[in-house]
Design a protein around this motif. Structure first.
Motif, mmCIF file in Angstrom:
data_model
loop_
_atom_site.group_PDB
_atom_site.id
_atom_site.type_symbol
_atom_site.label_atom_id
_atom_site.label_comp_id
_atom_site.label_asym_id
_atom_site.label_seq_id
_atom_site.Cartn_x
_atom_site.Cartn_y
_atom_site.Cartn_z
ATOM 1 N N GLY A 69 0.810 -1.211 0.000
ATOM 2 C CA GLY A 69 0.000 0.000 0.000
ATOM 3 C C GLY A 69 0.847 1.265 0.000
ATOM 4 O O GLY A 69 0.505 2.255 -0.656
ATOM 5 N N ALA A 70 1.979 1.214 0.722
ATOM 6 C CA ALA A 70 2.872 2.375 0.741
ATOM 7 C C ALA A 70 3.443 2.649 -0.646
ATOM 8 O O ALA A 70 3.636 3.803 -1.043
ATOM 9 N N VAL A 71 3.702 1.589 -1.408
ATOM 10 C CA VAL A 71 4.210 1.747 -2.770
ATOM 11 C C VAL A 71 3.127 2.359 -3.661
ATOM 12 O O VAL A 71 3.400 3.235 -4.485
ATOM 13 N N PHE A 72 1.884 1.909 -3.498
ATOM 14 C CA PHE A 72 0.785 2.499 -4.268
ATOM 15 C C PHE A 72 0.705 4.008 -4.040
ATOM 16 O O PHE A 72 0.425 4.776 -4.953
ATOM 17 N N GLY A 73 0.953 4.415 -2.807
ATOM 18 C CA GLY A 73 0.872 5.828 -2.466
ATOM 19 C C GLY A 73 1.906 6.679 -3.162
ATOM 20 O O GLY A 73 1.758 7.909 -3.225
ATOM 21 N N SER A 74 2.948 6.040 -3.696
ATOM 22 C CA SER A 74 3.994 6.807 -4.383
ATOM 23 C C SER A 74 3.609 7.182 -5.808
ATOM 24 O O SER A 74 4.290 7.984 -6.450
ATOM 25 N N LEU A 75 2.519 6.621 -6.309
ATOM 26 C CA LEU A 75 2.073 6.939 -7.672
ATOM 27 C C LEU A 75 1.495 8.344 -7.720
ATOM 28 O O LEU A 75 0.632 8.715 -6.914
ATOM 29 N N GLY A 76 1.952 9.151 -8.666
ATOM 30 C CA GLY A 76 1.442 10.506 -8.826
ATOM 31 C C GLY A 76 0.294 10.560 -9.817
ATOM 32 O O GLY A 76 0.086 9.642 -10.615
ATOM 33 N N LEU A 77 -0.445 11.664 -9.782
ATOM 34 C CA LEU A 77 -1.594 11.831 -10.675
ATOM 35 C C LEU A 77 -1.164 11.840 -12.131
ATOM 36 O O LEU A 77 -1.837 11.267 -12.998
ATOM 37 N N GLY A 78 -0.017 12.457 -12.424
ATOM 38 C CA GLY A 78 0.469 12.490 -13.796
ATOM 39 C C GLY A 78 0.792 11.107 -14.330
ATOM 40 O O GLY A 78 0.521 10.797 -15.499
ATOM 41 N N GLU A 79 1.359 10.269 -13.479
ATOM 42 C CA GLU A 79 1.704 8.902 -13.897
ATOM 43 C C GLU A 79 0.450 8.069 -14.136
ATOM 44 O O GLU A 79 0.379 7.287 -15.097
ATOM 45 N N VAL A 80 -0.544 8.244 -13.276
ATOM 46 C CA VAL A 80 -1.815 7.539 -13.474
ATOM 47 C C VAL A 80 -2.482 8.010 -14.768
ATOM 48 O O VAL A 80 -3.013 7.199 -15.542
ATOM 49 N N ALA A 81 -2.434 9.312 -15.028
ATOM 50 C CA ALA A 81 -3.022 9.851 -16.257
ATOM 51 C C ALA A 81 -2.310 9.302 -17.491
ATOM 52 O O ALA A 81 -2.953 8.999 -18.506
ATOM 53 N N MET A 82 -0.986 9.159 -17.411
ATOM 54 C CA MET A 82 -0.240 8.622 -18.542
ATOM 55 C C MET A 82 -0.622 7.168 -18.815
ATOM 56 O O MET A 82 -0.811 6.761 -19.964
ATOM 57 N N MET A 83 -0.776 6.383 -17.746
ATOM 58 C CA MET A 83 -1.185 4.986 -17.913
ATOM 59 C C MET A 83 -2.589 4.901 -18.499
ATOM 60 O O MET A 83 -2.874 4.043 -19.344
ATOM 61 N N ALA A 84 -3.476 5.806 -18.066
ATOM 62 C CA ALA A 84 -4.839 5.825 -18.612
ATOM 63 C C ALA A 84 -4.818 6.153 -20.104
ATOM 64 O O ALA A 84 -5.535 5.534 -20.902
ATOM 65 N N ALA A 85 -3.979 7.113 -20.490
ATOM 66 C CA ALA A 85 -3.881 7.485 -21.910
ATOM 67 C C ALA A 85 -3.345 6.326 -22.737
ATOM 68 O O ALA A 85 -3.850 6.041 -23.834
ATOM 69 N N LEU A 86 -2.338 5.628 -22.216
ATOM 70 C CA LEU A 86 -1.780 4.474 -22.930
ATOM 71 C C LEU A 86 -2.804 3.351 -23.039
ATOM 72 O O LEU A 86 -2.870 2.651 -24.060
ATOM 73 N N TRP A 87 -3.609 3.183 -22.000
ATOM 74 C CA TRP A 87 -4.656 2.162 -22.033
ATOM 75 C C TRP A 87 -5.671 2.471 -23.131
ATOM 76 O O TRP A 87 -6.051 1.584 -23.899
ATOM 77 N N LEU A 88 -6.086 3.733 -23.210
ATOM 78 C CA LEU A 88 -7.027 4.118 -24.256
ATOM 79 C C LEU A 88 -6.422 3.945 -25.646
ATOM 80 O O LEU A 88 -7.099 3.509 -26.586
ATOM 81 N N LEU A 89 -5.135 4.258 -25.784
ATOM 82 C CA LEU A 89 -4.460 4.071 -27.071
ATOM 83 C C LEU A 89 -4.381 2.590 -27.438
ATOM 84 O O LEU A 89 -4.497 2.228 -28.620
ATOM 85 N N SER A 90 -4.183 1.732 -26.434
ATOM 86 C CA SER A 90 -4.135 0.288 -26.720
ATOM 87 C C SER A 90 -5.492 -0.210 -27.218
ATOM 88 O O SER A 90 -5.562 -1.036 -28.133
ATOM 89 N N LEU A 91 -6.580 0.295 -26.615
ATOM 90 C CA LEU A 91 -7.916 -0.079 -27.083
ATOM 91 C C LEU A 91 -8.142 0.399 -28.515
ATOM 92 O O LEU A 91 -8.704 -0.332 -29.347
#
Length: 353
Positions: free
Chosen positions: A43-65
């Motif tokens: 859980g502590a590792v999850f907390g290290s994820l920033g909003l920008g990194e999550v947004a980038m993963m979301a964008a890549l996910w949409l591009l993969s679809l």
């Protein structure tokens, strides 16, 4: 009714097993690697994820679809990208909820494309072609992972390296033979004879060449004219999925190296074929975490967090997204049906008496 209840029971058991595998993932990883880790550390590792990194993963996910829609549009001429996106999302949602869900996903895809006015034969060809291309690329992925590790020097000695090169090249050659046989008549004849020879050797009572030639007859036209689009669609689809894993590894602090990340990604895609849980859920996460820890020396908590985050973007999020796509399709279909009925009634009432 018996079959229905059996399917429900198997689905509940399969989903329950997937949940248990995730809940007890730290204990499973400890059993596989001998290294303890707790959910608090993860859980502590999850907390290290920033909003920008999550947004980038979301964008890549949409591009993969979006990339995968080109596999579907090339498999079914006349299908547009929005329809392909809806089809992919709805089929994935069903497949991710049921054991052996691929068959149900195909049934959903058949109903949707039929509703859009496509003929049954074209839909069957789409299912065959997209399935073949998925299988070919998933077979090739382990070879790509092995070659990446060999190039990076991640092998213990020369003997293992030689065996790895042999295995990787053999896998790629088999994939190439299959692809060429679907495109080239002479190669198809030779492969059919080889398949018959294998079935005779194994004393199997069916003609493999007949089944192969029927398959080829159904898919040859699409394969010959659209193989490049199909291949590029799969390359970009898998490339964007690997990019999600790479961003996740970098953000969490689990980056093992370029070649190693490719090998981990290849393993993850192979493990999704484990049918004991829907899309290998739980099994994929355990395998990815174990490989990162035992083979590449990634700390326990970041390795498990990477597996879980990647599983979220390639499995979990597809269920609600696909449910929305399926619901939108059903709503529009019902609305169009009501409009058509209203127009028909209006036309009848206006007809001369």
């Amino acid at each position: 009714m018996k079959n229905k209840w059996l399917q429900i029971t198997l689905s509940v058991l399969s989903l329950g097993l997937a949940v248990l595998l995730v809940v007890f993932l730290p204990q499973i990883v400890r059993a596989l690697t001998g290294k303890p880790v707790s959910w608090a550390e993860i859980g502590a590792v999850f907390g290290s994820l920033g909003l920008g990194e999550v947004a980038m993963m979301a964008a890549l996910w949409l591009l993969s679809l979006l990339a995968y829609t080109f596999v579907l549009t090339n498999s079914l001429p006349g299908l547009n990208n929005l329809q392909g996106l809806t089809l992919n999302a709805a089929g994935s949602a069903v497949s991710n909820l049921l054991p052996f869900g691929g068959a149900v996903g195909v049934a959903v895809s058949f109903a949707m494309t039929k509703g859009w006015g496509f003929g049954s034969r074209s839909i069957v060809v789409m299912a065959l072609v997209s399935g073949i291309w998925n299988t070919l690329f998933r077979f090739a992925l382990p070879a790509v992972g092995i070659i990446a590790l060999l190039i990076a020097g991640e092998v213990p000695n020369g003997t293992v390296a030689n065996a790895a090169w042999t295995g990787a090249i053999s896998i790629l050659v088999l994939c190439l033979i299959m692809a060429v046989a679907l495109y080239w008549e002479r190669a198809a004849v030779l492969l059919g004879r080889a398949l018959d020879g294998i079935t005779r050797l194994l004393r199997l009572r069916f003609h493999a060449s007949e089944a192969f030639h029927r398959l080829r007859a159904d898919t040859a036209g699409v394969v010959r004219s659209r193989w490049l689009g199909l291949s590029l669609g799969m390359v970009f689809f898998l490339g964007f999925q690997w990019s999600i894993m790479a961003v996740c590894m970098q953000a969490i602090g689990a980056w093992p190296g370029l070649a190693q990340s490719i090998a981990v990604f290849a393993l993850s895609r192979v493990l999704t074929s484990a049918v004991i849980t829907p899309s290998g859920a739980g099994i994929m996460e355990g395998g990815v975490a174990a490989l990162l820890i035992s083979a590449f020396g990634v700390p326990d908590a970041p390795a498990i967090a990477t597996a879980l985050v990647f599983g979220f973007w390639t499995y979990t999020i597809e269920i609600p997204f696909g449910g929305l796509a399926l619901g939108a399709w059903a709503f529009l279909r019902r609305r169009n049906g009501r409009n058509a009925a209203a127009e028909s009634t209006s036309a009848i009432s206006k007809a001369p008496q």
